[in-house]
Motif scaffolding. Structure first.
Motif, short mmCIF file in Angstrom:
data_model
loop_
_atom_site.label_atom_id
_atom_site.label_comp_id
_atom_site.label_asym_id
_atom_site.label_seq_id
_atom_site.Cartn_x
_atom_site.Cartn_y
_atom_site.Cartn_z
N GLU A 138 -2.04 9.73 0.01
CA GLU A 138 -2.85 10.30 1.11
C GLU A 138 -2.05 11.35 1.87
N ALA A 153 -11.57 11.97 9.05
CA ALA A 153 -12.14 11.05 8.04
C ALA A 153 -11.19 9.88 7.77
N ARG A 154 -9.87 10.17 7.69
CA ARG A 154 -8.90 9.09 7.44
C ARG A 154 -8.85 8.13 8.64
N LYS A 204 -1.30 5.25 9.77
CA LYS A 204 -1.07 4.14 8.83
C LYS A 204 -0.58 2.87 9.56
N ARG A 260 -6.39 -3.60 9.29
CA ARG A 260 -6.76 -4.17 8.00
C ARG A 260 -6.31 -5.62 7.84
N TRP A 295 -10.32 16.35 7.57
CA TRP A 295 -9.66 15.37 6.69
C TRP A 295 -9.03 14.25 7.52
N GLU A 355 -3.65 1.36 10.75
CA GLU A 355 -4.36 0.75 9.62
C GLU A 355 -3.78 -0.63 9.30
N ARG A 394 -0.36 4.26 -2.32
CA ARG A 394 -1.59 4.90 -1.85
C ARG A 394 -1.33 5.72 -0.58
N ARG A 440 -11.40 7.49 10.59
CA ARG A 440 -12.63 6.68 10.47
C ARG A 440 -12.44 5.58 9.43
N ASP A 441 -11.81 5.91 8.30
CA ASP A 441 -11.55 4.92 7.25
C ASP A 441 -10.85 3.68 7.80
N VAL A 442 -9.94 3.88 8.75
CA VAL A 442 -9.18 2.72 9.23
C VAL A 442 -9.87 2.03 10.42
N ASN A 500 0.81 -1.22 0.00
CA ASN A 500 0.00 0.00 0.00
C ASN A 500 0.84 1.27 0.00
#
Ligand code: BES
Ligand code: ZN
Length: 462
Positions: free
Chosen positions: A21, A50-51, A132, A139, A47, A135, A17, A53-55, A14
């Motif tokens: 980000e 939100a990132r 990260k 993930r 911002w 994450e 990506r 929350r994404d993880v 990753n």
């Protein structure tokens, strides 16, 4: 132990990506000192939330009297697992002077393995690598071995005026077993570093007022006290001829460093000539009887940060200025107290101020100094994680800069603080052409991902 293979693979797969980000984050000009960037700091806070929350974190953007605080939480590891508070800041210093940037400050650009942008290293890059690392765990495994609270503020670069109060009122929610912060630098490339100290800060402004308006220096000069001269006389009393601070009582609370700590500093691979070349000054100088690293890490200072008075434009103008102003900051070491030092400076200035002018002193902000003995399982885990990511045992270093909230975390939360940063010497923090090493961003992410596994490993008490 080496970084777990699934985390290793996830971060490698990753990489592109994650870089994209980070670049998005760096494009937001979240300059906390300037009111015209108010919308940008809010945008950066949102911002970031939100990132997170994404993880998989739950988030909250908390308004303050200044810029918002962002909280991210993940608490599913259970009561038996340690809780870690990760702190960082999403605000950045102003980018001026813009003409000295080789690429625009808010358009991240990679050159020679360095990411150039305002905030690349201080502190967006270092804060984002923590997100990260979380994450990678969530993930690949759907879980983390620790409970986490991320606290990101938008006012670090202006002295964190609203944060201590927030930590105080939210102490229960922020309660943790350890605080981890990446907002500092490694001693040298390839040499991972754990900080053992930060200096504190007292920032003051001195205003000297003379006549009601600027005057003709021929018609009035000699009969009216010149505030620029008065201010120069005041600040000339701040140091003696050995470049020690001459403000009475200034050193009273300074706690000496142990012989062991001094030896540790002397053992570091420090090249004084190279340091001088980087600085670009004709020679180095400071308090008598101290080495350069001791001066920066272990001794308090009193520095003039800015001076303003009279005519400074092209050519000559014969004028007797009405006012003069100085910005002054004292860097502090344990156990100096920022408020006490402000009181001492104020009393001293009032004592030495010449008659015929009005002198006003205002305290702008401050922060406590911090020093840790680095004993205990948190630091042991950090040593193992850094060794895994960098292939080298970390060194223990000091720091001359300040992160105001660190002393507050220790005082209010009672948890040990780990300061492990991935910047490098010469990174131009606060200056034009700030950069973060791409390699350190990648290895820093891996070190932090490894740290959470290392913290969860039960160890025999030794
Ligand atoms: N990241 C720095 C602190 C720092 C500076 C760490 C140098 C390692 C090396 C932080 O963002 C900072 O600049 N702090 C300010 C605090 C001040 C504005 C209250 C500082 O030290 O001047
Ligand atoms: Zn900074």
């Amino acid at each position: 132990m080496p970084l777990a293979p699934e985390l290793d693979r996830f971060l490698a797969d990753n990489d592109a990506r994650i870089h994209d980000e980070l670049f998005e984050f760096l494009r937001i000009p979240s300059v906390s000192a300037r009111s015209e960037h108010r919308q940008d700091t809010v945008r950066a806070a949102e911002w970031l939330a939100a990132r997170m929350r994404d993880v998989g974190l739950t988030t909250e953007v908390v308004p303050t009297d200044g810029h918002p605080i962002v909280i991210g939480e993940w608490r599913k590891a259970g009561d038996g697992a340690p809780t870690v508070l990760i702190y960082g800041h999403y605000d950045v210093q102003p980018a001026e002077p813009l003409e000295l940037w080789e690429s625009p400050p808010f358009e991240p650009t990679v050159r020679h393995g360095r990411i150039y942008a305002r905030g690349a290293v201080d502190d967006k890059g270092q804060l984002y690598l923590h997100v990260k690392a979380l994450e990678a765990h969530l993930r690949t495994r759907g879980t983390l071995p620790i409970n986490v609270v991320v606290l990101a503020e938008g006012e670090e670069e202006i002295g964190s005026p609203n944060l201590a109060n927030f930590v105080e009122t939210q102490a229960k929610r922020l309660g943790c077993d350890a605080v981890v912060i990446s907002d500092s630098s490694m001693f040298a490339p390839g040499l991972p570093s754990i900080l053992s100290s930060l200096r504190g800060l007292t920032y003051l402004q001195i205003d000297v007022q003379g006549a009601a308006v600027d005057l003709h220096s021929g018609s009035y000069g000699g009969a009216v006290i010149n505030p620029a001269t008065a201010l120069a006389r005041i600040i000339a009393t701040f140091h003696d001829e050995h470049l020690r601070v001459a403000i009475p009582g200034f050193y009273d609370k300074v706690r000496e460093w142990t012989p062991d700590a001094r030896k540790r500093i002397q053992a570091l691979p420090f090249d004084e000539g190279k340091f001088r070349d980087e600085v670009g000054a004709p020679s180095l100088g400071g308090e008598d009887g101290q080495s350069t690293l001791e001066r920066i890490w272990t001794r308090p200072t009193c520095e003039i940060n800015g001076l303003l008075s009279g005519y400074t434009g092209e050519g000559a103008k014969t004028v007797l200025p009405a006012a003069a102003m100085a910005k002054v900051s004292c860097r502090l070491v344990p156990d100096q107290d920022p408020d006490d030092i402000a009181t001492l400076v104020r009393a001293h200035v009032e004592r030495v101020a010449p008659p015929g002018v009005t002198v006003t002193i205002r305290a702008l902000h401050g922060g406590r100094p911090w020093r840790a003995d680095l004993q205990g399982p948190l630091y042991d885990a950090a040593r193992r994680a850094l060794t895994a990511a960098f292939g080298k045992e970390p060194v223990i270093v000091g720091e001359g800069g300040s992160i105001p909230v660190v002393g507050d975390f220790e005082r209010i939360l009672g948890a040990p603080v780990l300061l492990v940063g991935f910047g490098l010497p010469g990174e131009n923090a606060h200056a034009p052409n700030e950069w973060m090493s791409e390699e350190n961003f990648v290895k820093g992410t891996r070190a932090i991902a490894a740290l959470w596994d290392e913290m969860a490993v039960p160890r025999n008490p030794s």
